[in-house]
Design a protein around this motif. Sequence first.
Motif, short mmCIF file in Angstrom:
data_model
loop_
_atom_site.label_atom_id
_atom_site.label_comp_id
_atom_site.label_asym_id
_atom_site.label_seq_id
_atom_site.Cartn_x
_atom_site.Cartn_y
_atom_site.Cartn_z
N THR A 105 100.45 -47.14 22.50
CA THR A 105 100.99 -47.56 23.80
C THR A 105 102.07 -48.61 23.61
O THR A 105 103.13 -48.57 24.27
CB THR A 105 99.87 -48.13 24.69
N LEU A 106 101.84 -49.56 22.71
CA LEU A 106 102.82 -50.61 22.44
C LEU A 106 104.13 -50.01 21.92
O LEU A 106 105.22 -50.46 22.30
CB LEU A 106 102.26 -51.61 21.43
N SER A 107 104.02 -48.99 21.08
CA SER A 107 105.22 -48.34 20.55
C SER A 107 106.02 -47.68 21.68
O SER A 107 107.25 -47.75 21.70
CB SER A 107 104.84 -47.29 19.50
N SER A 108 105.30 -47.07 22.61
CA SER A 108 105.96 -46.43 23.75
C SER A 108 106.66 -47.46 24.63
O SER A 108 107.79 -47.25 25.10
CB SER A 108 104.95 -45.64 24.58
N ILE A 109 105.98 -48.58 24.84
CA ILE A 109 106.55 -49.65 25.67
C ILE A 109 107.80 -50.23 25.01
O ILE A 109 108.82 -50.45 25.67
CB ILE A 109 105.51 -50.76 25.93
N LYS A 110 107.71 -50.47 23.70
CA LYS A 110 108.85 -51.04 22.99
C LYS A 110 110.04 -50.10 23.01
O LYS A 110 111.20 -50.53 23.09
CB LYS A 110 108.45 -51.37 21.55
N SER A 111 109.79 -48.80 22.95
CA SER A 111 110.86 -47.82 23.04
C SER A 111 111.50 -47.87 24.43
O SER A 111 112.73 -47.78 24.57
CB SER A 111 110.31 -46.41 22.77
N ASP A 112 110.66 -48.03 25.45
CA ASP A 112 111.15 -48.13 26.83
C ASP A 112 111.94 -49.42 27.04
O ASP A 112 112.87 -49.47 27.85
CB ASP A 112 109.97 -48.06 27.80
N VAL A 113 111.56 -50.47 26.31
CA VAL A 113 112.28 -51.74 26.39
C VAL A 113 113.73 -51.54 25.92
O VAL A 113 114.68 -52.01 26.57
CB VAL A 113 111.59 -52.83 25.51
N ASN A 114 113.89 -50.84 24.81
CA ASN A 114 115.23 -50.58 24.29
C ASN A 114 116.06 -49.76 25.27
O ASN A 114 117.26 -50.02 25.48
CB ASN A 114 115.14 -49.86 22.95
N THR A 115 115.42 -48.76 25.88
CA THR A 115 116.12 -47.93 26.86
C THR A 115 116.54 -48.75 28.07
O THR A 115 117.66 -48.59 28.60
CB THR A 115 115.21 -46.76 27.31
N SER A 116 115.64 -49.62 28.51
CA SER A 116 115.94 -50.47 29.68
C SER A 116 117.11 -51.41 29.39
O SER A 116 117.94 -51.68 30.27
CB SER A 116 114.70 -51.28 30.08
N MET A 117 117.16 -51.92 28.16
CA MET A 117 118.27 -52.80 27.78
C MET A 117 119.59 -52.04 27.79
O MET A 117 120.61 -52.55 28.27
CB MET A 117 117.99 -53.40 26.41
N GLU A 118 119.56 -50.81 27.24
CA GLU A 118 120.79 -50.01 27.21
C GLU A 118 121.27 -49.66 28.61
O GLU A 118 122.48 -49.57 28.86
CB GLU A 118 120.53 -48.72 26.41
N ASN A 119 120.31 -49.48 29.53
CA ASN A 119 120.66 -49.11 30.91
C ASN A 119 120.83 -50.33 31.82
O ASN A 119 121.04 -50.18 33.03
CB ASN A 119 119.58 -48.19 31.50
N HIS A 120 120.70 -51.52 31.24
CA HIS A 120 120.83 -52.79 31.99
C HIS A 120 119.85 -52.87 33.16
O HIS A 120 120.15 -53.45 34.20
CB HIS A 120 122.27 -52.93 32.53
N ASN A 121 118.67 -52.26 32.94
CA ASN A 121 117.62 -52.32 33.95
C ASN A 121 116.75 -53.54 33.67
O ASN A 121 115.67 -53.45 33.10
CB ASN A 121 116.79 -51.03 33.91
N TYR A 122 117.24 -54.70 34.09
CA TYR A 122 116.60 -55.96 33.71
C TYR A 122 115.28 -56.20 34.45
O TYR A 122 114.40 -56.88 33.94
CB TYR A 122 117.56 -57.12 33.95
N GLU A 123 115.17 -55.64 35.63
CA GLU A 123 113.90 -55.79 36.38
C GLU A 123 112.77 -55.07 35.63
O GLU A 123 111.68 -55.62 35.46
CB GLU A 123 114.04 -55.24 37.79
N LYS A 124 113.05 -53.84 35.20
CA LYS A 124 112.04 -53.09 34.44
C LYS A 124 111.79 -53.76 33.10
O LYS A 124 110.66 -53.80 32.61
CB LYS A 124 112.51 -51.65 34.24
N LEU A 125 112.85 -54.28 32.49
CA LEU A 125 112.73 -54.96 31.20
C LEU A 125 111.78 -56.15 31.31
O LEU A 125 110.95 -56.38 30.42
CB LEU A 125 114.11 -55.43 30.74
#
Length: 242
Positions: A39-59
Amino acid sequence: MRREDMENHIIDFFKSEFPKDALDIKDCIELLSQCLTGTLSSIKSDVNTSMENHNYEKLENLTQLLKTIDPIQIILNDYADKLQLEEETENELLEDDQNRIEKSDSIDYDAYRIDSQIPYPLYGNFTHKRPSAFQLFEKQYPANNWAEIFVKTCEILSQRDYKKFNSFVKDKTMQGKKVQYFSKDPKEIRAAKAIPGTDVYIMTNMSANQIRDTIIKMLQKYNIDIQDYVLYLRADYTLLHE
């Protein structure tokens, strides 16, 4: 008595008086911890995606989730470590249980056979169960026992990336608490088996759940989705051990 002292007293009592139950509890805790690692690996992957998309609220939400899960996993690992039996004690329990069944002449083993075409996810309790095969990368490999499952899985992964597989020898997270699971010296481990095409030996005298946990760790090291690994069983002897 402090809470920590009371917990340690209860754990020591279980290990002394009910070692089989302590072993089952430890296996369940370790499996939960392994699930959280995925689960942590999935979350960390989503963190990188959120940063690339500038989705700071989700980040921000994901970061808070990581902060919440991390301490939970630390607590789980601490309990699993405390419940760890001596390797010899654990192996004796498993061997005594199996010998008791093998010495019985009144057991109809055919009555405990199950449909070997049903796939089972790697996240499961495989104590007292016998494998027939496993599937990885959509290819199925036959196996008569858990040791064969472990050896063949190691062979496949070593062919995929030998350098990564070779790193397990010095990676403490890939070894047992008190014994070596991977080594270049077969004398360092029990029931050593050489992995074809490598100079690495693995320990095959392990329980089904120990092998399951090690395979999960290997897949995570290779960034392989756990769902890509499927097991097939030929027998379930759980009722014989009740």
